[in-house]
Design an enzyme around this catalytic site. Sequence first.
Site, PDB file in Angstrom:
ATOM      1  N   GLY A 166      16.217 -20.162  19.546  1.00 63.05           N
ATOM      2  CA  GLY A 166      16.234 -19.851  21.086  1.00 63.05           C
ATOM      3  C   GLY A 166      17.439 -19.342  21.703  1.00 63.05           C
ATOM      4  O   GLY A 166      18.258 -18.549  20.641  1.00 63.05           O
ATOM      5  N   TYR A 215      16.360 -31.679  36.156  1.00 66.49           N
ATOM      6  CA  TYR A 215      16.806 -30.655  35.688  1.00 66.49           C
ATOM      7  C   TYR A 215      17.891 -29.754  36.582  1.00 66.49           C
ATOM      8  O   TYR A 215      18.816 -29.486  36.262  1.00 66.49           O
ATOM      9  CB  TYR A 215      15.413 -29.459  35.009  1.00 66.49           C
ATOM     10  CG  TYR A 215      16.327 -28.341  34.271  1.00 66.49           C
ATOM     11  CD1 TYR A 215      16.701 -28.597  33.015  1.00 66.49           C
ATOM     12  CD2 TYR A 215      16.335 -27.145  35.084  1.00 66.49           C
ATOM     13  CE1 TYR A 215      17.146 -27.426  32.509  1.00 66.49           C
ATOM     14  CE2 TYR A 215      16.818 -26.000  34.419  1.00 66.49           C
ATOM     15  CZ  TYR A 215      17.220 -26.122  33.047  1.00 66.49           C
ATOM     16  OH  TYR A 215      17.730 -24.942  32.457  1.00 66.49           O
TER      17      TYR A 215
END
Length: 252
Positions: A17, A175
Amino acid sequence: MTDTRSKVALITGANKGLGLESARGLGKLGATVIIGCRDLAKGEGAVKALLADGVADARAFRLEVTSTKDHQRAADYLQSEFGKLDILINNAGVMLDEIDFGPGGANSTVTVSSKVLRDTFDTNFFDVVALTQTLLPLIKQSPAGRIVNLSSILGSLTLHADKTSDIYNMKGFAYDASKTALNAFTVHLAHALRDTKIKVNSAHPGWVKTDMGGPNAPMDLADGGKTSVQLATLPDDGPTGGFFHMGQPLPW
């Protein structure tokens, strides 16, 4: 951009990623890239891919960011191998909120569990602070240390409070709050290091097609590491204590 030849860079969560793209970008500029990874076999696979892509020096190092023992092992390794660390990219992170952002948006604030909050903050904030503090003596040995904290536009309180912003209805509380806290760390650490040559900045990589970003993200993975690489290679007169995407400042 500073000359990255002879630079040593550690990127956490870099076996795939965004972390891997950041490693590829720095490696192609001549830096020695250390792939921090929980699974050493996957890290070694990433190293092979980087070497095949023209990166001259890439190495895998088992680093679980939630382990303070691994933090110290990393410091000991970097000290023995290089005697310094030029670039630290705190890339590893998690999104554990169980939330589906449909057309009308979503908000997990009244449903998120204490465990999800704590686990998210452990990885995205507390362990970033702990690892950075452990490695800071090595970064101070660099003639031009750079620390990049992988944040997100979802950590922007200004945009979350703006009814006209694109993220107004996208509120995954655990988050988002962890990235807001990470941004506070960036500002405070930059101030603490203001009389040194070390620069500390937060990066918003963009909404990228990764395991976390999903297939509908508008940005390709090849572009995902560009902001981190830019901030990792800032010249001496570059900014510190800021929040950026592709060279453009973002609101806190």
